[in-house]
Scaffold this motif. Structure first.
Motif, PDB file in Angstrom:
ATOM      1  N   GLN A 219      33.904  51.493  24.032  1.00 39.79           N
ATOM      2  CA  GLN A 219      34.042  50.510  22.967  1.00 39.79           C
ATOM      3  C   GLN A 219      33.340  49.236  23.424  1.00 39.79           C
ATOM      4  OE1 GLN A 219      35.444  51.117  20.083  1.00 39.79           O
ATOM      5  NE2 GLN A 219      35.251  49.058  19.219  1.00 39.79           N
ATOM      6  N   PRO A 220      32.410  48.687  22.625  1.00 36.56           N
ATOM      7  CA  PRO A 220      31.720  47.475  23.066  1.00 36.56           C
ATOM      8  C   PRO A 220      32.652  46.276  23.178  1.00 36.56           C
ATOM      9  CG  PRO A 220      31.182  47.987  20.776  1.00 36.56           C
ATOM     10  CD  PRO A 220      31.940  49.158  21.311  1.00 36.56           C
ATOM     11  N   VAL A 221      32.483  45.523  24.239  1.00 32.87           N
ATOM     12  CA  VAL A 221      33.278  44.317  24.464  1.00 32.87           C
ATOM     13  C   VAL A 221      32.345  43.171  24.824  1.00 32.87           C
ATOM     14  CG1 VAL A 221      35.409  45.484  25.131  1.00 32.87           C
ATOM     15  CG2 VAL A 221      33.684  44.990  26.872  1.00 32.87           C
ATOM     16  N   TYR A 222      32.795  41.948  24.538  1.00 33.57           N
ATOM     17  CA  TYR A 222      31.955  40.767  24.721  1.00 33.57           C
ATOM     18  C   TYR A 222      32.829  39.624  25.232  1.00 33.57           C
ATOM     19  CZ  TYR A 222      29.431  43.615  21.288  1.00 33.57           C
ATOM     20  OH  TYR A 222      28.843  44.648  20.624  1.00 33.57           O
ATOM     21  N   TYR A 223      32.384  38.997  26.338  1.00 35.44           N
ATOM     22  CA  TYR A 223      33.164  37.915  26.934  1.00 35.44           C
ATOM     23  C   TYR A 223      32.291  36.706  27.249  1.00 35.44           C
ATOM     24  CZ  TYR A 223      36.733  41.500  27.732  1.00 35.44           C
ATOM     25  OH  TYR A 223      37.666  42.495  27.565  1.00 35.44           O
ATOM     26  N   VAL A 224      32.938  35.537  27.274  1.00 34.26           N
ATOM     27  CA  VAL A 224      32.300  34.322  27.761  1.00 34.26           C
ATOM     28  C   VAL A 224      33.098  33.835  28.965  1.00 34.26           C
ATOM     29  CG1 VAL A 224      33.568  32.913  26.070  1.00 34.26           C
ATOM     30  CG2 VAL A 224      31.563  31.968  27.226  1.00 34.26           C
ATOM     31  N   LEU A 225      32.393  33.562  30.059  1.00 34.49           N
ATOM     32  CA  LEU A 225      32.994  33.128  31.318  1.00 34.49           C
ATOM     33  C   LEU A 225      32.487  31.743  31.679  1.00 34.49           C
ATOM     34  CD1 LEU A 225      34.408  33.743  34.177  1.00 34.49           C
ATOM     35  CD2 LEU A 225      32.129  34.558  34.879  1.00 34.49           C
ATOM     36  N   HIS A 226      33.383  30.903  32.193  1.00 36.90           N
ATOM     37  CA  HIS A 226      32.958  29.647  32.809  1.00 36.90           C
ATOM     38  C   HIS A 226      32.745  29.941  34.285  1.00 36.90           C
ATOM     39  CE1 HIS A 226      33.616  25.014  33.317  1.00 36.90           C
ATOM     40  NE2 HIS A 226      32.587  25.470  34.018  1.00 36.90           N
ATOM     41  N   LYS A 227      31.511  30.230  34.634  1.00 35.75           N
ATOM     42  CA  LYS A 227      31.187  30.617  36.008  1.00 35.75           C
ATOM     43  C   LYS A 227      31.286  29.414  36.944  1.00 35.75           C
ATOM     44  CE  LYS A 227      27.327  31.944  38.977  1.00 35.75           C
ATOM     45  NZ  LYS A 227      27.463  30.727  39.784  1.00 35.75           N
ATOM     46  N   PRO A 228      32.036  29.552  38.040  1.00 32.08           N
ATOM     47  CA  PRO A 228      32.076  28.476  39.034  1.00 32.08           C
ATOM     48  C   PRO A 228      30.842  28.521  39.942  1.00 32.08           C
ATOM     49  CG  PRO A 228      34.029  29.924  39.139  1.00 32.08           C
ATOM     50  CD  PRO A 228      32.973  30.631  38.358  1.00 32.08           C
ATOM     51  N   ARG A 229      30.628  27.451  40.678  1.00 27.04           N
ATOM     52  CA  ARG A 229      29.596  27.472  41.724  1.00 27.04           C
ATOM     53  C   ARG A 229      30.063  28.409  42.835  1.00 27.04           C
ATOM     54  NH1 ARG A 229      28.076  21.473  43.568  1.00 27.04           N
ATOM     55  NH2 ARG A 229      26.433  22.649  44.633  1.00 27.04           N
ATOM     56  N   GLY A 230      29.113  28.939  43.595  1.00 25.85           N
ATOM     57  CA  GLY A 230      29.464  29.790  44.725  1.00 25.85           C
ATOM     58  C   GLY A 230      29.876  31.194  44.336  1.00 25.85           C
ATOM     59  N   VAL A 231      29.367  31.677  43.196  1.00 21.60           N
ATOM     60  CA  VAL A 231      29.687  33.020  42.716  1.00 21.60           C
ATOM     61  C   VAL A 231      28.384  33.701  42.291  1.00 21.60           C
ATOM     62  CG1 VAL A 231      30.935  34.369  40.985  1.00 21.60           C
ATOM     63  CG2 VAL A 231      31.978  32.309  41.935  1.00 21.60           C
ATOM     64  N   ILE A 232      28.244  34.992  42.606  1.00 20.06           N
ATOM     65  CA  ILE A 232      27.043  35.750  42.288  1.00 20.06           C
ATOM     66  C   ILE A 232      27.117  36.313  40.873  1.00 20.06           C
ATOM     67  CG2 ILE A 232      25.643  37.767  42.920  1.00 20.06           C
ATOM     68  CD1 ILE A 232      25.493  35.610  44.980  1.00 20.06           C
ATOM     69  N   SER A 233      26.039  36.156  40.110  1.00 19.78           N
ATOM     70  CA  SER A 233      25.968  36.722  38.751  1.00 19.78           C
ATOM     71  C   SER A 233      25.487  38.164  38.827  1.00 19.78           C
ATOM     72  CB  SER A 233      25.018  35.891  37.878  1.00 19.78           C
ATOM     73  OG  SER A 233      25.518  34.605  37.669  1.00 19.78           O
ATOM     74  N   SER A 234      26.352  39.030  39.315  1.00 17.56           N
ATOM     75  CA  SER A 234      25.997  40.432  39.507  1.00 17.56           C
ATOM     76  C   SER A 234      27.267  41.266  39.469  1.00 17.56           C
ATOM     77  CB  SER A 234      25.277  40.606  40.849  1.00 17.56           C
ATOM     78  OG  SER A 234      24.953  41.963  41.081  1.00 17.56           O
ATOM     79  N   ILE A 235      27.101  42.592  39.365  1.00 13.61           N
ATOM     80  CA  ILE A 235      28.284  43.454  39.369  1.00 13.61           C
ATOM     81  C   ILE A 235      28.765  43.745  40.786  1.00 13.61           C
ATOM     82  CG2 ILE A 235      27.746  44.487  37.138  1.00 13.61           C
ATOM     83  CD1 ILE A 235      26.603  46.895  38.598  1.00 13.61           C
ATOM     84  N   SER A 236      27.902  43.486  41.781  1.00 13.20           N
ATOM     85  CA  SER A 236      28.285  43.694  43.181  1.00 13.20           C
ATOM     86  C   SER A 236      27.365  42.870  44.068  1.00 13.20           C
ATOM     87  CB  SER A 236      28.187  45.179  43.557  1.00 13.20           C
ATOM     88  OG  SER A 236      26.851  45.635  43.440  1.00 13.20           O
ATOM     89  N   ASP A 237      27.748  42.728  45.337  1.00 12.79           N
ATOM     90  CA  ASP A 237      26.926  41.976  46.284  1.00 12.79           C
ATOM     91  C   ASP A 237      27.016  42.615  47.658  1.00 12.79           C
ATOM     92  OD1 ASP A 237      25.335  39.579  47.056  1.00 12.79           O
ATOM     93  OD2 ASP A 237      27.083  39.190  48.312  1.00 12.79           O
ATOM     94  N   ASP A 238      25.848  42.948  48.236  1.00 11.96           N
ATOM     95  CA  ASP A 238      25.839  43.642  49.528  1.00 11.96           C
ATOM     96  C   ASP A 238      26.283  42.745  50.678  1.00 11.96           C
ATOM     97  OD1 ASP A 238      23.634  42.000  49.658  1.00 11.96           O
ATOM     98  OD2 ASP A 238      22.160  43.621  49.773  1.00 11.96           O
ATOM     99  N   LYS A 239      26.397  41.447  50.433  1.00 13.93           N
ATOM    100  CA  LYS A 239      26.863  40.520  51.470  1.00 13.93           C
ATOM    101  C   LYS A 239      28.361  40.216  51.355  1.00 13.93           C
ATOM    102  CE  LYS A 239      22.341  38.267  51.850  1.00 13.93           C
ATOM    103  NZ  LYS A 239      21.580  36.996  51.699  1.00 13.93           N
ATOM    104  N   GLY A 240      29.001  40.854  50.379  1.00 13.98           N
ATOM    105  CA  GLY A 240      30.441  40.691  50.237  1.00 13.98           C
ATOM    106  C   GLY A 240      30.874  39.396  49.571  1.00 13.98           C
ATOM    107  N   ARG A 241      29.934  38.709  48.919  1.00 16.32           N
ATOM    108  CA  ARG A 241      30.290  37.456  48.254  1.00 16.32           C
ATOM    109  C   ARG A 241      30.969  37.736  46.907  1.00 16.32           C
ATOM    110  NH1 ARG A 241      24.366  34.857  48.584  1.00 16.32           N
ATOM    111  NH2 ARG A 241      23.957  37.041  48.039  1.00 16.32           N
ATOM    112  N   LYS A 242      31.709  36.760  46.428  1.00 18.02           N
ATOM    113  CA  LYS A 242      32.421  36.896  45.163  1.00 18.02           C
ATOM    114  C   LYS A 242      31.423  37.014  44.025  1.00 18.02           C
ATOM    115  CE  LYS A 242      36.361  34.798  42.733  1.00 18.02           C
ATOM    116  NZ  LYS A 242      37.360  35.764  43.189  1.00 18.02           N
ATOM    117  N   THR A 243      31.672  37.937  43.096  1.00 12.72           N
ATOM    118  CA  THR A 243      30.805  38.109  41.934  1.00 12.72           C
ATOM    119  C   THR A 243      31.571  37.776  40.658  1.00 12.72           C
ATOM    120  OG1 THR A 243      31.326  40.404  41.345  1.00 12.72           O
ATOM    121  CG2 THR A 243      29.764  40.054  43.158  1.00 12.72           C
TER     122      THR A 243
END
Length: 242
Positions: A60-84
């Motif tokens: 089922q299609p879903v749509y969200y708006v996020l207030h992204k903080p600084r220090g967060v990766i815009s990705s589904i995962s990160d090989d360095k273990g950083r917060k996404t």
């Protein structure tokens, strides 16, 4: 009813339409047990589609708006273990992904979905969705410097342009400035590269608006679903500008 294979894959929430096309061309997609590499291939709900030998299921299609903080990766995962950004959506069962990206040190509005066609429309520059940023710079750019933003700045083989740029305030004593910039493009680190090119580096950067959407009433790290009216408005906006 038949649909293009890449659209069906994108609508399953696995990936975007553009990446689905690459999966098809690479031979990673099977239809009814046979590898398909043709992007024009159409399938129906009766066809079995597999990506990497795993059957896809239409979500089922879903749509969200996020207030992204600084220090967060815009990705589904990160090989360095950083917060996404996905880490904020623990309660969401669908396989969502960000529409475009915001740099690690950039905050502000970010949309996420599992609707590949919708994501493609909003990300492609030809659809001309306004993205408004507030920028704090180290140094005060001249009018001539900012004029180059309209003409385009060559950087790493790409031409980076702004639709609008305006100085909101300056602090001559601290040698800083606050500017509003509107982009249609969404190149990697675009604004930071543009300001670096005029030797006025970015100190802080926030995306205030995406089309008509804002982060109003959302604290950093908070998100909400888009309303049906907002989804319809975004689709209309993209179609009007294409």
């Amino acid at each position: 009813m038949s649909e293009r294979l890449q659209k069906v894959i994108a609508n399953s929430g696995i990936t975007s339409r553009r990446k689905a096309e690459k999966l098809i061309e690479a031979g990673n997609v099977k239809v009814n047990g046979k590898v398909v590499r043709e992007l024009g291939t159409k399938v129906t709900s009766f066809d079995e589609v597999k990506v990497h030998d795993v059957p896809i299921e239409k979500e089922q299609p879903v749509y969200y708006v996020l207030h992204k903080p600084r220090g967060v990766i815009s990705s589904i995962s990160d090989d360095k273990g950083r917060k996404t950004v996905i880490d904020y959506f623990d309660e969401v069962k669908q396989r969502i992904y960000p529409i475009g990206r915001l740099d690690y040190d950039t905050s502000g509005i970010l949309l996420l979905t599992n609707d590949g066609e919708f994501a493609h429309q909003l990300m492609h520059p030809k659809y001309q969705i306004d993205k408004e940023y507030i920028v704090k710079t180290k140094g005060i750019p001249s009018k001539a410097d900012l004029q180059s933003f309209y003409q385009g700045i060559q950087s790493e083989g790409e031409r980076l342009k702004a639709k609008h740029v305006k100085i909101m305030s300056t602090d001559p004593k601290k040698q800083t400035a606050i500017l509003k910039v509107i982009l249609h493009q969404g190149k990697n680190r675009q604004l930071r590269r543009m300001f670096e090119a005029i030797q006025t580096p970015v100190d802080k950067l926030k995306r205030e608006k995406y089309g008509f959407l804002t982060t109003e009433q959302l604290q950093p790290g908070d998100y909400r679903p888009l309303t049906p009216h907002e989804i319809k408005q975004l689709k209309v906006l993209a179609n009007e500008n294409c």
